[in-house]
Design a protein around this motif. Structure first.
Motif: not given
Length: 457
Positions: A293-294, A359, A356, A378-381, A289, A384
């Motif tokens: 995300s990055n 997101r 990113y 970026p989208i959070s864990y 992840f 996601a």
């Protein structure tokens, strides 16, 4: 003793001057007698992490750093390329001497434990004293920051949190948390084991206390005590539980998700396209992840018949040398390259290299449609994971045994079933060891039966 103390402080200040100038230098920690002393070894690791394989600010700088020292009369030099190899060019006898006045030269013998304790006590004081001089004025303020960079930001944050809890416990018991006594740490860890905390929590407390004492290096580390080590080994045996691995996701499951969310050509819903693109990219690229995300737009490069994804940093790439994941544009319903192209066009970020890719999405009343959030974060864990579990529930699959690692595991398992070589799977998944790779691959029942069936043929 004065000689060793001065030498340790000088080495630390030397590292600061090199790092702040942005150049590369390697002092061979494993081969030079004095380099095993804290804070120098700890500092060298931090230096490598900060330099990140970059180039010197000076265009005319040579590839060899000549240090003002001698090895039995021979000049000691370290090639800049040696910073990643852990080696340097040393005479055969391997004896080290610094070009200092005779009264200040290091001892030829390795210091005892008691002498090391005294070095740790006085090194910081000497660095502070040296920083009062004009030529070393920036060293004092830089050393602590550089040493802290030996660990990732997330690790430092975790260690600080756990050490703060340890400090609060010490305050409640009216004992010192720094420098902590080995007996205090032993009682604290023993209490955690009796409470039945998880093995991960026990290790987090232990390593946070050890890290804090290493970082401040004002005293010998109480966590190195043999009693503490025996206590940790016993605690791990008592608290350890069977690991419940996440189930791998198969291509059939991904195809069912696409059938529910809609075919690529007809799907113009940014939310569902983002979910499908994210799942397929994680599956095909064996992505963690943190790697997914990055990813920024600039990290995705489309070629004829394939796509390259540059992973700037990952769990196994602490010095940020970078990795590249190559994905084929195979066409068809499950093609990750085609879905990524469609997603970038729909999100209107194909010409924004610093954005990113994955997101948050929000609804904009002004244009009456869903678009990527204006904040480039970026989208959070958690989000996601929610998207994955939501997709599984929509196709009638119980999501209890699945997580984001199911995509990485599913990709590796599918590749193994297709008889892709173990070497390629290891490289593609950026695993450092065969053991780590094998933990992600789940053999099907037919493959498991091959072993016993072959015994009776």
């Amino acid at each position: 003793m004065t000689t060793l103390l001065s030498y340790g402080a000088l080495l630390a200040v030397l590292f600061v001057s090199v790092i702040t100038e942005g150049s590369h230098i390697h002092i061979p920690c494993k081969t030079v007698d004095r380099m095993h002393l804290l804070p120098t070894t700890f500092f060298a690791l931090s230096a490598k992490r900060l330099l990140q394989g970059g180039t010197s600010n000076s265009p005319n700088q040579s590839n060899t750093v000549q240090v003002n020292r001698t090895l039995n009369g021979s000049a000691f030099s370290a090639d800049r390329s040696d910073i990643t190899s852990g080696t340097a060019h040393l005479p055969e006898d391997n004896k080290f001497q610094c070009q200092l006045p005779r009264s200040h030269r290091p001892l030829a013998t390795t210091p005892t434990s008691s002498s090391r304790e005294q070095i740790f006590n006085d090194t910081w004081a000497e660095i502070k004293d040296m920083s009062t001089k004009e030529q070393f004025k920036s060293a004092d303020s830089s050393i602590f920051h550089i040493m802290k960079s030996a660990k990732s930001k997330n690790t430092v944050k975790q260690y600080e949190t756990y050490f703060k809890k340890f400090t609060q416990w010490c305050i409640s018991k009216d004992v010192a948390s720094f420098p902590a006594k080995s007996s205090v740490i032993a009682i604290f860890l023993s209490g955690l084991i009796q409470q039945g905390v998880s093995e991960a929590v026990l290790c987090s407390f232990f390593y946070s206390i050890k890290w804090y004492h290493d970082l401040h290096c004002a005293f010998s580390n109480p966590c190195d005590d043999s009693v503490i080590h025996s206590l940790m080994e016993g605690g791990k045996r008592i608290l350890s539980k069977p690991i419940k691995k996440k189930e791998p996701i198969s291509p059939d499951v991904l195809e069912k998700i696409i059938n529910v969310y809609g075919e690529r050509e007809q799907n113009c819903d940014l939310r569902s396209v983002r979910t499908v693109a994210m799942l397929l990219l994680s599956f095909a690229g064996f992505l963690r992840f943190s790697e997914l995300s990055n990813i920024k737009v600039k990290n995705i490069i489309f070629k004829n018949l394939y796509m390259n994804v540059c992973i700037e940093s990952s769990k196994t790439d602490v010095y940020r040398r970078g990795n590249e994941v190559t994905l084929a544009e195979a066409g068809g319903k499950l093609c990750p390259v085609s879905w990524i192209k469609h997603y970038l066009n729909l999100a209107e970020i194909q010409d924004k290299p610093e954005e990113y890719v994955f997101r948050a999405i929000r609804f904009y009343k002004s244009c009456g449609k869903y678009m990527l959030c204006g904040i480039n974060k970026p989208i959070s864990y958690t989000r996601a994971r929610e998207l994955l579990l939501e997709a599984l529930e929509k196709v009638g699959i119980d999501s209890k045994g699945f997580g984001l690692h199911s995509l990485r595991s599913g990709g590796a398992t599918t590749a193994a079933e297709k008889n892709v070589s173990e070497r390629l799977i290891k490289i593609h998944g950026r695993w450092k060891s065969d053991y780590s790779r094998d933990n992600y691959i789940k053999d099907c029942i037919d493959n498991k039966l091959k072993v016993s069936n072959s015994l009776f043929v």
